[in-house]
Enzyme design. Structure first.
Site, PDB file in Angstrom:
ATOM      1  CB  SER A   1      -0.927   0.010   1.219  1.00 45.61           C
ATOM      2  OG  SER A   1      -0.185  -0.004   2.420  1.00 45.61           O
TER       3      SER A   1
ATOM      4  CG  ASP B   1      -2.562   5.103   8.536  1.00 44.07           C
ATOM      5  OD1 ASP B   1      -1.369   4.742   8.552  1.00 44.07           O
ATOM      6  OD2 ASP B   1      -3.404   4.597   7.781  1.00 44.07           O
TER       7      ASP B   1
ATOM      8  CG  HIS C   1      -0.261   3.698   5.268  1.00 44.60           C
ATOM      9  ND1 HIS C   1      -0.975   3.043   6.243  1.00 44.60           N
ATOM     10  CD2 HIS C   1      -0.087   2.800   4.254  1.00 44.60           C
ATOM     11  CE1 HIS C   1      -1.244   1.813   5.842  1.00 44.60           C
ATOM     12  NE2 HIS C   1      -0.711   1.639   4.639  1.00 44.60           N
TER      13      HIS C   1
END
EC number: 3.1.1.53
Length: 386
Positions: A34, A296, A299
Site C-alpha cells: 500500500s 496514519d 503510512h
C-alpha cells in the site's frame, strides 16, 4: 581562504553515500504494497497521496507492481493473492510487512508463528538471490493432470494456505514446469519422522527435505529448472506445490535493493528481510527512527519517504553503504559496489590521506581556482583604477 575551503570540501564532504534506493538508468522496477500502491487512493476515505512513501510523480511510469494489504510471500502461500509481475535490470523491493508477527499466523492453535517467520526468511533469501540474475518476475500456476482429493490442514481466521496443498499418498504424482528460465517452489512438511522428495525425471536431480524439529509447517524453497518432476514421500500424504515464482530473461548479475518493511512500534514487526538480504546479491536500506506516518501511523513516514526519494533520479554507483551521485571522488570506499563508482582506497579514511591520483587532480583544480580568483581580483582592480 578559498584554497582551504576547497581542500576540506573535496577531502571531507564531497560525494558522500546517500541512504536511498535508486537506479543507474531508467531500466528499473519496484515491487511493493500500500505504501507504493497508487491505485489504493480510490479506497481511502481521505483521497490524497499522503499514505504513499513514494513520490506521486512515479505513479504512472509503469515501473511499479504494488497492492495494498499484500506481499509476495503472502501471495505465494495463501488464497489472498496478488499477481506481482514486473521487469527491470535494477530491482527494488519494498514489501513484506503484511505477513509478520502482528498477524500471528500458524497452522494450528498449538502451532508456531516463529516457524512461519523462519519460512519468510528462507523465502525472501531465495527470491532476492535469484532476482539478482533475472529481469522478469511473475507468478505461475502448477497444473496437475490427475484429479487430486486435497485437504487443507493449515488456515487461520484471516489466511488459508493453498500452496502447497495436501493429498493422501496413494499413487505417484508428477508436475511439469515449462516456459520460464527458473522456478521457485515450496517443499513443506509438518513435524514428523518422514521425508519428501522432488525428482527431476529429465536430469535425475533429487531435492529432499525432512522436518523432525518445528511444530508447524516447515518449508524450504527450491529453485527448479524447467522439466518434469515426480513427487515422492515416506509420509502417508503428499504436499504438492500449486504456485511458483517464475524468473525469466536472464541478465548480468545486478544486486537487488530492499527497503525494510515494518510497522510503527505499536505493532510487532520482524527482521526477516534484513536477515534474508545479504551481500553480494542484496543491498538493505532502513531508517534509524520509528515508523511514524502522516496519513496514519503506518503510512507516510518521512524517513522512508526520504529513502524512496532516490527513485526520482539516476545515480552513478550503488553500494553497500549507499548510493553515490557521482563517479569521481569520495571519502567512503564504495564497498560491494555496482555501476560507475568513485575512487577511494580505505574505508572511512579521507581521500586526501592516501589516494595519489586524486590528490594530483585536486591540486590542478585548486590551482585553476586560485588563478580564476586572481584574475577576478585583477579585473576588479583595473575597473576601479579607471
Amino acid at each position: 581562504m578559498l584554497i582551504i575551503f576547497l581542500f576540506f570540501y573535496f577531502c571531507y564532504g564531497f560525494n558522500e553515500p546517500l541512504n536511498v534506493v535508486s537506479h543507474l538508468n531508467h531500466d528499473w522496477f519496484l515491487f511493493g504494497d500500500s505504501r507504493s500502491d497508487c491505485n489504493h487512493i480510490n479506497n481511502l476515505k481521505i483521497k490524497n497521496f499522503d499514505y504513499l512513501d513514494i513520490h506521486p510523480s512515479l505513479c504512472n511510469n509503469g515501473k511499479i507492481s504494488s497492492s495494498a494489504g499484500d506481499s509476495i510471500f503472502k501471495s505465494f502461500h495463501f488464497t489472498r493473492f496478488y499477481n506481482y509481475t514486473g521487469e527491470g535490470d535494477q530491482i527494488i523491493f519494498y514489501e513484506g510487512v503484511n505477513f509478520n508477527p502482528y498477524h500471528r499466523f500458524k497452522c494450528f492453535p498449538n502451532g508456531s508463528n516463529d516457524v512461519w517467520l523462519l519460512n519468510k526468511v528462507r523465502f525472501y533469501r531465495a527470491l532476492y538471490s535469484n532476482m539478482a540474475f533475472f529481469r522478469y518476475l511473475t507468478f505461475v500456476d502448477i497444473p496437475y493432470n490427475v484429479s487430486l482429493s486435497k485437504f487443507n490442514s493449515c488456515k487461520s481466521d484471516i489466511l488459508s494456505l493453498n500452496n502447497p496443498i495436501f493429498i493422501n499418498y496413494s499413487k505417484e504424482v508428477y508436475f511439469t514446469l515449462l516456459g520460464c528460465s527458473l522456478y521457485l517452489v515450496p517443499l513443506c512438511l509438518f513435524k514428523s519422522n518422514f521425508s519428501q522428495y522432488y525428482y527431476n525425471i529429465d536430469t535425475g536431480s533429487v531435492y529432499g527435505f525432512s522436518n523432525v524439529v518445528y511444530p508447524d509447517l516447515d518449508c524450504i524453497y527450491i529453485s527448479l529448472k524447467p522439466g518434469s518432476y515426480k513427487v515422492s514421500t515416506t509420509a502417508p500424504f503428499l504436499s504438492l506445490p500449486t504456485k511458483a515464482l517464475c524468473f525469466d530473461k536472464s541478465k548480468q548479475f545486478v544486486p537487488v535493493q530492499v527497503v525494510d518493511s515494518r510497522w510503527n512500534n505499536e505493532r510487532a514487526s520482524d527482521i526477516s528481510l534484513s536477515v534474508a538480504c545479504q551481500l553480494p546479491y542484496c543491498y538493505f536500506r532502513n531508517s534509524s527512527a520509528n515508523y511514524v506516518g502522516k496519513y496514519d501511523i503506518n503510512h507516510g513516514d518521512s524517513g522512508f519517504i526520504s529513502i524512496l526519494s532516490g527513485l526520482l533520479y539516476n545515480v552513478s554507483c550503488i553500494s553497500y553503504y549507499g548510493v553515490f551521485l557521482y563517479d569521481n571522488f569520495t571519502s567512503i570506499w564504495p564497498y560491494y559496489s555496482f555501476g560507475r563508482c568513485p575512487t577511494s582506497s580505505i574505508i572511512k579514511h579521507p581521500i586526501c590521506v592516501y589516494d595519489f591520483l586524486p590528490i594530483i587532480l585536486q591540486g590542478i583544480l585548486l590551482c585553476l581556482a586560485l588563478l580564476f580568483v586572481v584574475f577576478l581580483l585583477f579585473l576588479l582592480y583595473n575597473d576601479k583604477s579607471h
